[in-house]
Design a protein around this motif. Structure first.
Motif, PDB file in Angstrom:
ATOM      1  N   GLN A 252      36.051  27.335  17.784  1.00  0.00           N
ATOM      2  CA  GLN A 252      34.409  26.319  17.796  1.00  0.00           C
ATOM      3  C   GLN A 252      34.664  24.824  17.773  1.00  0.00           C
ATOM      4  N   SER A 253      35.376  24.751  18.014  1.00  0.00           N
ATOM      5  CA  SER A 253      35.641  23.215  18.751  1.00  0.00           C
ATOM      6  C   SER A 253      35.480  23.288  20.131  1.00  0.00           C
ATOM      7  N   MET A 254      36.025  24.500  20.685  1.00  0.00           N
ATOM      8  CA  MET A 254      36.316  24.481  22.159  1.00  0.00           C
ATOM      9  C   MET A 254      35.323  24.923  23.045  1.00  0.00           C
ATOM     10  N   THR A 255      33.937  25.730  21.744  1.00  0.00           N
ATOM     11  CA  THR A 255      32.640  25.572  22.460  1.00  0.00           C
ATOM     12  C   THR A 255      32.014  24.191  22.556  1.00  0.00           C
ATOM     13  N   LYS A 256      32.625  23.269  21.893  1.00  0.00           N
ATOM     14  CA  LYS A 256      31.610  22.352  21.855  1.00  0.00           C
ATOM     15  C   LYS A 256      32.089  21.716  23.330  1.00  0.00           C
ATOM     16  N   LEU A 257      33.097  21.861  23.838  1.00  0.00           N
ATOM     17  CA  LEU A 257      33.403  21.194  25.241  1.00  0.00           C
ATOM     18  C   LEU A 257      33.123  21.954  26.267  1.00  0.00           C
ATOM     19  N   TYR A 258      33.790  23.240  25.706  1.00  0.00           N
ATOM     20  CA  TYR A 258      32.673  24.074  26.772  1.00  0.00           C
ATOM     21  C   TYR A 258      31.211  23.648  26.637  1.00  0.00           C
ATOM     22  N   CYS A 259      30.298  23.548  25.717  1.00  0.00           N
ATOM     23  CA  CYS A 259      29.190  22.785  26.866  1.00  0.00           C
ATOM     24  C   CYS A 259      29.143  21.434  27.716  1.00  0.00           C
ATOM     25  N   ASN A 260      30.328  20.791  27.622  1.00  0.00           N
ATOM     26  CA  ASN A 260      30.329  19.839  27.870  1.00  0.00           C
ATOM     27  C   ASN A 260      30.752  19.729  29.370  1.00  0.00           C
ATOM     28  N   LEU A 261      31.349  21.465  29.760  1.00  0.00           N
ATOM     29  CA  LEU A 261      31.878  21.507  31.192  1.00  0.00           C
ATOM     30  C   LEU A 261      30.748  21.896  32.024  1.00  0.00           C
ATOM     31  N   LEU A 262      30.180  22.679  31.090  1.00  0.00           N
ATOM     32  CA  LEU A 262      28.806  23.550  31.898  1.00  0.00           C
ATOM     33  C   LEU A 262      27.996  22.362  32.622  1.00  0.00           C
ATOM     34  N   VAL A 263      27.392  20.930  31.345  1.00  0.00           N
ATOM     35  CA  VAL A 263      26.604  20.007  32.028  1.00  0.00           C
ATOM     36  C   VAL A 263      27.605  18.951  33.289  1.00  0.00           C
ATOM     37  N   ALA A 264      28.794  19.392  32.980  1.00  0.00           N
ATOM     38  CA  ALA A 264      29.542  18.531  34.831  1.00  0.00           C
ATOM     39  C   ALA A 264      29.527  19.242  35.558  1.00  0.00           C
ATOM     40  N   PHE A 265      29.601  21.290  35.514  1.00  0.00           N
ATOM     41  CA  PHE A 265      29.428  22.119  36.591  1.00  0.00           C
ATOM     42  C   PHE A 265      28.240  21.958  37.162  1.00  0.00           C
ATOM     43  N   VAL A 266      27.171  22.231  36.184  1.00  0.00           N
ATOM     44  CA  VAL A 266      26.027  21.612  37.255  1.00  0.00           C
ATOM     45  C   VAL A 266      25.392  20.654  38.541  1.00  0.00           C
ATOM     46  N   ARG A 267      26.475  19.245  37.726  1.00  0.00           N
ATOM     47  CA  ARG A 267      26.332  18.289  38.925  1.00  0.00           C
ATOM     48  C   ARG A 267      27.104  18.478  39.728  1.00  0.00           C
ATOM     49  N   TYR A 268      28.360  19.728  39.526  1.00  0.00           N
ATOM     50  CA  TYR A 268      29.406  19.254  40.157  1.00  0.00           C
ATOM     51  C   TYR A 268      29.221  20.144  42.394  1.00  0.00           C
ATOM     52  N   ARG A 269      29.219  19.585  43.440  1.00  0.00           N
ATOM     53  CA  ARG A 269      28.556  19.858  44.651  1.00  0.00           C
ATOM     54  C   ARG A 269      29.770  20.300  45.473  1.00  0.00           C
ATOM     55  N   GLY A 270      30.963  20.552  45.144  1.00  0.00           N
ATOM     56  CA  GLY A 270      32.287  20.356  45.939  1.00  0.00           C
ATOM     57  C   GLY A 270      32.533  22.406  46.726  1.00  0.00           C
ATOM     58  N   GLU A 271      33.214  22.059  47.910  1.00  0.00           N
ATOM     59  CA  GLU A 271      33.185  23.114  48.649  1.00  0.00           C
ATOM     60  C   GLU A 271      33.691  24.521  47.531  1.00  0.00           C
ATOM     61  N   ASN A 272      34.649  24.100  46.912  1.00  0.00           N
ATOM     62  CA  ASN A 272      35.023  25.704  46.059  1.00  0.00           C
ATOM     63  C   ASN A 272      33.973  25.845  44.696  1.00  0.00           C
ATOM     64  N   ARG A 273      32.707  25.448  44.924  1.00  0.00           N
ATOM     65  CA  ARG A 273      32.460  25.568  43.744  1.00  0.00           C
ATOM     66  C   ARG A 273      32.227  27.398  43.119  1.00  0.00           C
ATOM     67  N   LYS A 274      32.077  27.787  43.819  1.00  0.00           N
ATOM     68  CA  LYS A 274      31.958  29.525  43.665  1.00  0.00           C
ATOM     69  C   LYS A 274      33.053  30.266  43.114  1.00  0.00           C
ATOM     70  N   GLY A 275      34.551  29.408  43.509  1.00  0.00           N
ATOM     71  CA  GLY A 275      35.358  30.113  42.964  1.00  0.00           C
ATOM     72  C   GLY A 275      35.675  29.538  41.119  1.00  0.00           C
ATOM     73  N   TYR A 276      35.158  28.049  41.500  1.00  0.00           N
ATOM     74  CA  TYR A 276      35.245  27.517  40.125  1.00  0.00           C
ATOM     75  C   TYR A 276      33.936  28.485  39.275  1.00  0.00           C
ATOM     76  N   ARG A 277      33.446  28.980  39.286  1.00  0.00           N
ATOM     77  CA  ARG A 277      32.124  28.946  38.644  1.00  0.00           C
ATOM     78  C   ARG A 277      32.627  30.031  38.336  1.00  0.00           C
ATOM     79  N   GLU A 278      33.297  30.915  38.134  1.00  0.00           N
ATOM     80  CA  GLU A 278      33.801  32.785  37.710  1.00  0.00           C
ATOM     81  C   GLU A 278      34.489  32.183  36.766  1.00  0.00           C
ATOM     82  N   ARG A 279      35.438  31.184  36.840  1.00  0.00           N
ATOM     83  CA  ARG A 279      35.982  30.529  35.765  1.00  0.00           C
ATOM     84  C   ARG A 279      35.436  30.405  34.738  1.00  0.00           C
ATOM     85  N   VAL A 280      34.421  29.130  34.784  1.00  0.00           N
ATOM     86  CA  VAL A 280      33.047  29.163  34.315  1.00  0.00           C
ATOM     87  C   VAL A 280      32.727  29.775  33.208  1.00  0.00           C
ATOM     88  N   ARG A 281      32.499  30.834  33.881  1.00  0.00           N
ATOM     89  CA  ARG A 281      31.898  31.871  33.032  1.00  0.00           C
ATOM     90  C   ARG A 281      32.793  32.888  32.830  1.00  0.00           C
TER      91      ARG A 281
END
Length: 321
Positions: A252-281
């Protein structure tokens, strides 16, 4: 001495005086201040030396620039207090009674003491703390305390929002991973594995300075990569090594942090976004452990609109913000 206050310093000339002065003005004087100059180029190192020349409680360590983790680790190795307090050089203490209150709480013999903070803006001043510790603690087991903290959105991994018994850190080698940009998360989960009693002070003691543009700052690739790495590492460990209530609470504590990751990820514009997207998913299984209002909202959108729909919603919300 009872407290070691460790302050990493890098080009903090604009903010150093309010930070250090707030510590030196504490009514409980049984402390040392360890200023770790991390290769500053703006004269901050000289400012640190000036404090040490005037007050014997201040020690200064100079090093080549290596980042906050290297500075904290150097300070921790030099610390001689019973409890360690980490303070960032652009923040400051709100009350001269902070260390006195900490000492009083330390009488309960905790390994970790948590306290609250208020955000501070140069133009707007202090905001109210958004959460409360009221009713948490006493004889509650650690996992029940963590469960309630997560539920209230009051679970934070930041090193500066807690004081930790120095021997717990040193004897277990709980130093900050110098290869990570999100080292606090990894460090705090290590601490929680070995910590016994946790105590809480339901009062704000830290002024957490908000830098201009911090909300809309560009997210670096290393931030995303390390954030994913830490969540993958600890969620896997919790699933394999923990069972029952303890496992559920830590996820449950990690789910809170996962929400923070999702917010950071939508702001990420790097070249490797697709690869990281699958790991975030791949971490979306954590939504099974949603337990606070924010996580529940994210999880509901995910179940209704899928991962792509959730990212789209978060992107829109971020643009409006």
């Amino acid at each position: 001495m009872f407290f070691s206050v460790i302050i990493p310093v890098y080009n903090a000339g604009k903010y150093l005086a309010p930070c250090v002065d707030s510590v030196l003005s504490q009514t409980d004087g049984d402390f040392e201040v360890i200023l770790v100059d991390d290769g500053s180029t703006d004269g901050s190192g000289a400012l640190c030396d000036g404090y040490a020349a005037k007050d014997p409680r201040v020690r200064v360590l100079h090093k080549e620039n290596g980042g906050q983790s290297t500075a904290r680790n150097m300070g921790l190795r030099a610390a001689g207090g019973e409890y360690v307090v980490f303070l960032d050089s652009d923040d400051f203490l709100l009350s001269p009674g902070f260390l006195a209150d900490l000492r009083g709480k330390a009488g309960e013999n905790p390994d970790v003491i948590l306290y609250k903070y208020q955000k501070y803006w140069e133009d707007k001043g202090l905001s109210d703390c958004a959460f409360s510790f009221a009713g948490i603690g006493g004889e509650q087991k650690q996992e029940e305390m963590i469960r309630e903290l997560v539920k209230r959105d009051a679970f934070f991994c930041s090193a500066w929002s807690k004081s930790v018994r120095c021997s717990l850190l040193k004897e277990n080698g709980f130093y900050f991973d110098e290869s990570l940009s999100c080292e606090d998360m990894d460090w705090y989960y290590q601490v929680l594995e070995k910590a016994g009693r946790i105590a809480l002070l339901d009062r704000s003691y830290i002024a957490y300075r908000q830098r201009p543009g911090s909300v809309t700052a560009v997210v670096k690739e290393k931030t995303i990569a390390d954030f994913i790495r830490v969540l993958e590492r600890w969620s896997d460990r919790f699933q394999k090594e923990l069972t029952g209530r303890r496992q559920e609470v830590m996820l449950q504590s990690m789910t809170k942090l996962y929400c923070n990751l999702l917010v950071a990820f939508v702001r990420y514009r790097g070249e490797n976004r697709k690869g990281y997207r699958e790991r975030v998913r791949g971490l979306a299984f954590l939504f099974r452990y949603d337990s606070n209002a924010r996580a529940k909202k994210f999880a509901k959108i995910y179940r209704l609109a899928g991962f792509r729909g959730l990212l789209f919603f978060l992107k829109l919300a971020d643009q409006v913000r």
